[in-house]
Design a protein around this motif. Structure first.
Motif, PDB file in Angstrom:
ATOM      1  N   GLU A  42     -64.747  22.871   5.496  1.00  0.00           N
ATOM      2  CA  GLU A  42     -65.665  21.881   4.935  1.00  0.00           C
ATOM      3  C   GLU A  42     -65.933  20.720   5.876  1.00  0.00           C
ATOM      4  O   GLU A  42     -66.764  19.876   5.612  1.00  0.00           O
ATOM      5  CB  GLU A  42     -65.093  21.347   3.621  1.00  0.00           C
ATOM      6  N   GLY A  43     -65.207  20.668   6.960  1.00  0.00           N
ATOM      7  CA  GLY A  43     -65.448  19.583   7.904  1.00  0.00           C
ATOM      8  C   GLY A  43     -64.177  19.213   8.633  1.00  0.00           C
ATOM      9  O   GLY A  43     -63.101  19.754   8.348  1.00  0.00           O
ATOM     10  N   GLY A  44     -64.319  18.297   9.551  1.00  0.00           N
ATOM     11  CA  GLY A  44     -63.126  17.890  10.284  1.00  0.00           C
ATOM     12  C   GLY A  44     -63.510  17.250  11.588  1.00  0.00           C
ATOM     13  O   GLY A  44     -64.690  16.983  11.837  1.00  0.00           O
ATOM     14  N   VAL A  52     -53.408  13.529  23.553  1.00  0.00           N
ATOM     15  CA  VAL A  52     -53.408  14.873  22.953  1.00  0.00           C
ATOM     16  C   VAL A  52     -54.595  14.957  22.001  1.00  0.00           C
ATOM     17  O   VAL A  52     -54.873  14.035  21.264  1.00  0.00           O
ATOM     18  CB  VAL A  52     -52.093  15.125  22.187  1.00  0.00           C
ATOM     19  N   TYR A  53     -55.267  16.093  22.083  1.00  0.00           N
ATOM     20  CA  TYR A  53     -56.364  16.303  21.149  1.00  0.00           C
ATOM     21  C   TYR A  53     -55.795  16.848  19.848  1.00  0.00           C
ATOM     22  O   TYR A  53     -55.077  17.842  19.852  1.00  0.00           O
ATOM     23  CB  TYR A  53     -57.384  17.296  21.722  1.00  0.00           C
ATOM     24  N   LEU A  54     -56.102  16.149  18.764  1.00  0.00           N
ATOM     25  CA  LEU A  54     -55.583  16.584  17.459  1.00  0.00           C
ATOM     26  C   LEU A  54     -56.758  17.038  16.591  1.00  0.00           C
ATOM     27  O   LEU A  54     -57.849  16.479  16.668  1.00  0.00           O
ATOM     28  CB  LEU A  54     -54.878  15.409  16.785  1.00  0.00           C
ATOM     29  N   LEU A  55     -56.445  18.063  15.813  1.00  0.00           N
ATOM     30  CA  LEU A  55     -57.495  18.591  14.930  1.00  0.00           C
ATOM     31  C   LEU A  55     -57.196  18.169  13.510  1.00  0.00           C
ATOM     32  O   LEU A  55     -56.098  18.368  12.998  1.00  0.00           O
ATOM     33  CB  LEU A  55     -57.521  20.130  15.023  1.00  0.00           C
ATOM     34  N   ASN A  56     -58.191  17.590  12.890  1.00  0.00           N
ATOM     35  CA  ASN A  56     -58.110  17.298  11.449  1.00  0.00           C
ATOM     36  C   ASN A  56     -59.221  18.094  10.792  1.00  0.00           C
ATOM     37  O   ASN A  56     -60.366  18.051  11.247  1.00  0.00           O
ATOM     38  CB  ASN A  56     -58.357  15.811  11.180  1.00  0.00           C
ATOM     39  N   ALA A  57     -58.864  18.846   9.770  1.00  0.00           N
ATOM     40  CA  ALA A  57     -59.898  19.639   9.106  1.00  0.00           C
ATOM     41  C   ALA A  57     -59.539  19.882   7.665  1.00  0.00           C
ATOM     42  O   ALA A  57     -58.372  19.791   7.281  1.00  0.00           O
ATOM     43  CB  ALA A  57     -60.064  20.975   9.826  1.00  0.00           C
ATOM     44  N   ARG A  58     -60.606  20.175   6.900  1.00  0.00           N
ATOM     45  CA  ARG A  58     -60.369  20.545   5.495  1.00  0.00           C
ATOM     46  C   ARG A  58     -60.939  21.948   5.277  1.00  0.00           C
ATOM     47  O   ARG A  58     -62.089  22.223   5.600  1.00  0.00           O
ATOM     48  CB  ARG A  58     -61.087  19.559   4.557  1.00  0.00           C
ATOM     49  N   ILE A  59     -60.077  22.795   4.743  1.00  0.00           N
ATOM     50  CA  ILE A  59     -60.525  24.176   4.508  1.00  0.00           C
ATOM     51  C   ILE A  59     -60.409  24.479   3.034  1.00  0.00           C
ATOM     52  O   ILE A  59     -59.398  24.154   2.416  1.00  0.00           O
ATOM     53  CB  ILE A  59     -59.663  25.185   5.301  1.00  0.00           C
ATOM     54  N   ASP A  60     -61.476  25.057   2.528  1.00  0.00           N
ATOM     55  CA  ASP A  60     -61.462  25.444   1.109  1.00  0.00           C
ATOM     56  C   ASP A  60     -61.050  26.903   1.018  1.00  0.00           C
ATOM     57  O   ASP A  60     -61.827  27.795   1.303  1.00  0.00           O
ATOM     58  CB  ASP A  60     -62.869  25.232   0.530  1.00  0.00           C
ATOM     59  N   PHE A  61     -59.785  27.101   0.626  1.00  0.00           N
ATOM     60  CA  PHE A  61     -59.304  28.480   0.454  1.00  0.00           C
ATOM     61  C   PHE A  61     -59.596  28.926  -0.961  1.00  0.00           C
ATOM     62  O   PHE A  61     -58.788  28.736  -1.851  1.00  0.00           O
ATOM     63  CB  PHE A  61     -57.784  28.570   0.708  1.00  0.00           C
ATOM     64  N   ARG A  62     -60.789  29.462  -1.136  1.00  0.00           N
ATOM     65  CA  ARG A  62     -61.127  29.897  -2.499  1.00  0.00           C
ATOM     66  C   ARG A  62     -60.775  31.383  -2.611  1.00  0.00           C
ATOM     67  O   ARG A  62     -61.412  32.225  -1.977  1.00  0.00           O
ATOM     68  CB  ARG A  62     -62.612  29.688  -2.757  1.00  0.00           C
ATOM     69  N   LEU A  63     -59.771  31.644  -3.419  1.00  0.00           N
ATOM     70  CA  LEU A  63     -59.304  33.037  -3.500  1.00  0.00           C
ATOM     71  C   LEU A  63     -60.185  33.859  -4.435  1.00  0.00           C
ATOM     72  O   LEU A  63     -60.725  33.331  -5.399  1.00  0.00           O
ATOM     73  CB  LEU A  63     -57.865  33.077  -4.017  1.00  0.00           C
ATOM     74  N   SER A  64     -60.288  35.140  -4.101  1.00  0.00           N
ATOM     75  CA  SER A  64     -60.984  36.041  -5.015  1.00  0.00           C
ATOM     76  C   SER A  64     -60.051  36.370  -6.171  1.00  0.00           C
ATOM     77  O   SER A  64     -58.851  36.086  -6.111  1.00  0.00           O
ATOM     78  CB  SER A  64     -61.378  37.320  -4.289  1.00  0.00           C
ATOM     79  N   GLU A  65     -60.611  36.930  -7.188  1.00  0.00           N
ATOM     80  CA  GLU A  65     -59.827  37.266  -8.387  1.00  0.00           C
ATOM     81  C   GLU A  65     -58.659  38.171  -8.033  1.00  0.00           C
ATOM     82  O   GLU A  65     -57.530  37.954  -8.476  1.00  0.00           O
ATOM     83  CB  GLU A  65     -60.756  37.989  -9.362  1.00  0.00           C
ATOM     84  N   ALA A  66     -58.958  39.189  -7.208  1.00  0.00           N
ATOM     85  CA  ALA A  66     -57.941  40.168  -6.848  1.00  0.00           C
ATOM     86  C   ALA A  66     -56.808  39.501  -6.083  1.00  0.00           C
ATOM     87  O   ALA A  66     -55.625  39.744  -6.347  1.00  0.00           O
ATOM     88  CB  ALA A  66     -58.570  41.275  -6.009  1.00  0.00           C
ATOM     89  N   GLY A 140     -54.906  23.848   3.047  1.00  0.00           N
ATOM     90  CA  GLY A 140     -56.236  23.603   3.575  1.00  0.00           C
ATOM     91  C   GLY A 140     -56.386  22.238   4.209  1.00  0.00           C
ATOM     92  O   GLY A 140     -57.464  21.907   4.692  1.00  0.00           O
ATOM     93  N   THR A 141     -55.361  21.439   4.179  1.00  0.00           N
ATOM     94  CA  THR A 141     -55.459  20.111   4.788  1.00  0.00           C
ATOM     95  C   THR A 141     -54.747  20.169   6.132  1.00  0.00           C
ATOM     96  O   THR A 141     -53.532  20.262   6.197  1.00  0.00           O
ATOM     97  CB  THR A 141     -54.790  19.062   3.893  1.00  0.00           C
ATOM     98  N   ILE A 142     -55.542  20.160   7.154  1.00  0.00           N
ATOM     99  CA  ILE A 142     -54.956  20.185   8.487  1.00  0.00           C
ATOM    100  C   ILE A 142     -55.090  18.793   9.047  1.00  0.00           C
ATOM    101  O   ILE A 142     -56.202  18.277   9.230  1.00  0.00           O
ATOM    102  CB  ILE A 142     -55.685  21.206   9.382  1.00  0.00           C
TER     103      ILE A 142
END
Lengths: 199, 722
Positions: A42-44, A52-66, A140-142
């Protein structure tokens, strides 16, 4: 004989058309399903901090039903964050691969404590969460993930940092793997997300 | 060469397929070793399946095309393929069905409701037992929190270690409500970073609710986490939170962990039951379908291979039936089919040989027939053979010429029908019918025939052939009889002339002497009588001598002096003489200007013409004006050209009974005439190898004289040239 073949031709063509249509429909349906279950970055940002280069990011782990069902039933799921850094070499040549790193996290349900455990596969560090959402949100919060030391980068070159999140099907139990390979429900993967750094 | 290679390829494919199937089943059962290969194997086998289906489809299409175009062997191949497919499909389907049943029930049987419930219960029990302690710890922590409510941060930090030891916690941490760590105390001095509660918990605590729960920390084992708010605290952060982690006794920890693991495993297994069944089913289906399709594919191959000799045989038989003898088929092994093919080859070879022999003997027969025909056609005797039912089988040229009937379309027709074409053969037909009806082994009959060449005497002899047919041989004995007759006549004439001539001279001399001696002595009437009598005797003897000379001339003709002459010119010369004569004769000449030159004696021919004209003139009754027509023409005969001279008068014609002996000397119907006229004509004609025929036409009589242009006698020919 030839005549009869020619006579049959429309039937064949209809069958072929039907098959083609079915395939196309199936493909589009699959594509929709894929989009519905996809992970999303979703961004970062990539920030320079203390050389040091640091990565900040937000990931939406939307799981499938299965996938959700499997997780609730005690099947551990492994998520992988694929991190690639490439140096841009212009359009006439392949970009140079500077870094290629896979970060794996395993999420599993602990029935006794009714908590979800998130383990970093490399370090073995485990954290526990009261709910699935909390676990996935934490996953999902990096924040401050070190990517590269600034010294390793060439002055004046332009670098591309690529990130992608996916569910690692190969780590699933064997019986589930067969199903997972065939079902779009299990093909959970995000688009590649790009950040540019120009030191 | 091609077949074994194809078989080898099939064998190799079969082994490859088997290998991949083995790996697949191994991968299904033992995921550790081949787990990563599983998907690839699945893909490879699926591709193999599709390929096999395509190959089978192509084979089927080919077979159907062959069937529709009715290629030999395609029906049998189709039937064999169908049979083999049924043989393969039925048992495989049965096995497949039962395997599926066993698979389902087998996997189902691993799972047991009671076991599941027991595990759930034990988990509940563990939770319940831990629950008690948790509640106790929460109570204790709430008391501690009450005690510490009014303490300052500094005091709290200082008293944390003491507090932790007092409540027997492993770790105790003082936190701000936003989760920031203010102070921590741990039993394990190595731990630097205390365990942080997650956002949800902080939210719950900010609302004033304490938290107690189990925390399965990986390193330290199972712990009980208690979080209580310290309301009313001072400082910039507002309220504080106190978190304590309590250990669980090792034994309980172990037990709980074991229960948890067992439960988790069972749960996972239960969940994976469906995918597991499905993957086993997929593997099983793949194995079965691949085997089945391979069997079907092989069925095509086997059926083709089995049918190949049969197809060859069918094609070979068709070829032989179409007349292509000697067809040889490729050998087909040592089984019964091979034996059949070998037999076919032998048979075909034999047929070819037999045919060759038949052809050869037919050619021989043909040659023999041609030979016989040549011989027959050169025969002067007429030969006719009849089949049992009276059909003509052979008629040689001489027969046709003798009978005066064309032989062209005679073969295969009944004899009677053939003879009925010519009215002059009616008598012959009747005679033959009677003779053939008798079925005598051999017979011989002489008969006369009025042919265009004149009256002929033929001798017909017949015999029964071994096959029931008849052979008739016709011989022209006209010349023979004539020769005999002529010889007899010649002899008679010679002797008669001799016998008569001998006394004539003495008679004449005696008469003259009587006259010489007694004429002078007698007088008057006596002398006159004597003179008249002796003169009569001398005159008559003279006439008799003349007659006898003519007679002997007829009997012994002079030698011919042959030379080329134009008959037309000769006719005109002779006719000119008669035109000059006082008796009024009317001539009509129809002379063929294309007439070839004749090799003949001009004197004899002139005599012939004179005799003929005289004959016609004499036949003419005095009451009528005499009209004579002379006609010449060329007739093409098998042995050469023939010149025909027709002399027609307008007299009363020949009496029927005279026709047979017309040419015999002293046969005459006319008031005047020697009776030698036509006999001499006939003689002259025969001297020139010609023929003469007499017949009555509508107005008078007609005589036909035919003389061959070239004399058949080679010796004569050379004489002429010289």
């Amino acid at each position: 004989m030839r005549g009869s073949w020619r006579y049959n031709a429309p039937a064949w063509r209809q069958l072929l058309l039907g098959l083609l249509a079915a395939l196309l429909l199936g493909a589009s349906a699959q594509a929709q399903e894929l989009r519905a279950h996809n992970f999303r970055i979703e961004g970062g940002e990539v920030v320079l901090s203390d050389g040091v280069y640091l990565l900040n990011a937000r990931i939406d782990f939307r799981l499938s039903e299965a996938a959700e069902d499997a997780l609730d039933n005690g099947v551990p799921l492994t998520f992988v964050l694929q991190l690639e850094v490439e140096r841009n070499r212009g359009w006439w040549w392949f970009d140079a691969n500077v870094l290629s790193r896979n970060l794996r996290y395993r999420v599993r349900y602990h029935a006794l404590s009714t908590r979800y455990l998130v383990t970093n596969v490399e370090s073995g560090e485990t954290r526990s969460f009261t709910s699935k959402q909390a676990a996935l949100a934490a996953l999902g919060t990096i924040a401050g993930l070190p990517v590269l030391e600034a010294q390793a980068l060439q002055e004046g070159a332009s670098y591309e940092v690529w990130l992608r999140a996916a569910l690692d099907i190969d780590e699933l139990p064997a019986p589930l793997k067969t199903v997972a390979y065939m079902s779009p429900q299990w093909r959970l993967v995000s688009e590649w997300h790009l950040w540019r750094i120009e030191p | 060469m091609k077949r074994p290679r194809q078989g080898l390829i099939r064998l190799l494919l079969c082994v490859l397929l088997l290998g991949s199937l083995l790996l697949l089943s191994e991968a299904t059962q033992n995921s550790a070793r081949f787990g990563s290969l599983y998907t690839w194997l699945l893909l490879i086998n699926a591709v193999g399946l599709v390929l096999l289906m395509l190959v089978i489809g192509a084979e089927l299409g080919r077979l159907l095309r062959q069937y529709r175009s009715a290629q030999p062997g395609s029906r049998l191949t189709l039937r064999l393929v169908a049979m083999l497919v049924v043989i393969a499909v039925v048992p495989v389907s049965v096995v497949y069905y039962f395997s599926m049943q066993f698979l389902r029930s087998g996997i189902e049987s691993w799972f047991n409701v009671e076991v599941e419930r027991a595990l759930q219960d034990s988990l509940d029990l563990s939770q319940a037992s831990l629950d008690l302690r948790m509640r106790e710890l929460l109570k204790r922590m709430q008391q501690v929190a009450d005690e510490m409510r009014y303490m300052l941060d500094g005091e709290l930090v200082r008293g944390l270690d003491e507090l932790r030891e007092r409540v027997e916690a492993t770790e105790m941490t003082l936190l701000a409500t936003n989760g920031r760590i203010i102070a921590t105390s741990s039993e394990d001095p190595v731990t630097l970073l205390p365990d942080q509660p997650d956002e949800n918990l902080l939210l719950q605590l900010r609302q004033g609710y304490p938290y107690v729960g189990l925390d399965p920390l990986a390193m330290g084992g199972l712990h009980i986490r208690v979080l209580v708010p310290l309301t009313g605290g001072e400082g910039p952060g507002g309220s504080r939170l106190l978190q304590a982690l309590f250990p669980i006794s090792p034994r309980i920890n172990d037990l709980a962990e074991s229960v948890q693991n067992a439960y988790a495993d069972y749960r996972e297994l239960t969940y994976l039951r469906e995918p597991l069944t499905r993957s086993f089913m997929i593997t099983l289906s793949l194995v079965l379908f691949l085997s089945l399709l391979f069997a079907v594919w092989t069925a095509f191959f086997l059926a083709r291979r089995l049918v190949a000799p049969v197809r060859d045989l069918a094609e070979g038989t068709r070829a032989v039936a179409a007349g292509d003898y000697g067809t040889q088929l490729p050998p087909a092994g040592r089984d019964e089919l091979g034996f059949l093919v070998q037999s076919f080859n032998d048979m075909s070879l034999r047929i070819a040989q037999a045919r060759e022999a038949a052809k050869r003997s037919q050619m021989q027969a043909e040659a023999q027939r041609a030979y016989l025909e040549t011989v027959m056609s050169r025969l002067s005797s007429g030969v006719i053979t009849l089949a049992r039912d009276g059909e003509l089988r052979t008629v040689n040229r001489a027969a046709g010429e003798l009978l005066g009937v064309p032989t062209g379309a005679a073969l295969g027709r009944p004899l009677r029908e053939w003879l009925a074409e010519a009215p002059h053969l009616r008598a012959l037909a009747a005679m033959l019918e009677a003779r053939l009806g008798e079925q005598a082994a051999e017979w011989r009959e002489e008969f006369e025939l009025d042919t265009p060449d004149g009256r002929r005497v033929l001798v017909c002899s017949g015999a029964v052939l071994p096959d029931g047919g008849h052979v008739l041989v016709l011989d022209d004995v006209t010349t023979l009889i004539q020769a005999q007759r002529d010889a007899a006549w010649g002899e008679v004439a010679r002797r008669l002339a001799h016998e008569i001539k001998n006394p004539l001279t003495p008679i004449q001399l005696s008469a003259e002497r009587i006259r010489h001696r007694y004429l002078g002595r007698m007088e008057g009437k006596d002398a006159e009588v004597l003179e008249r009598s002796t003169r009569t005797i001398v005159q008559q003897v003279e006439a008799m001598k003349e007659m006898v000379n003519a007679f002997s001339d007829y009997a012994r003709p002079p030698k011919l002096k042959l030379q080329a002459l134009d008959l037309n010119q000769l006719i005109q010369e002779v006719v000119e003489l008669y035109r000059a004569s006082p008796e009024a004769l009317e001539f009509t000449l129809r002379l063929d200007p294309q007439l070839p030159a004749l090799y003949a004696d001009p004197g004899r021919l002139r005599q012939l013409l004179h005799n003929l004209i005289k004959n016609a003139q004499e036949a003419c009754p005095p009451t009528r004006r005499c009209e004579i027509e002379l006609c010449t023409q060329v007739i093409q005969r098998s042995f050469g050209q023939v010149v025909e001279l027709l002399v027609t008068d307008n007299g009363p014609g020949f009496p029927e009974e005279m026709l047979a002996k017309l040419y015999e000397p002293y046969v005459t119907t006319k008031p005047k005439g020697t009776g030698l006229g036509l006999a001499i004509v006939k003689k002259i004609v025969e001297e020139h190898n010609g023929t003469i025929a007499a017949r009555n036409v509508e107005q008078g009589a007609q005589l036909s004289v035919r003389i061959p242009v070239k004399l058949p006698d080679a010796a004569h020919g050379t004489n002429l040239e010289s």
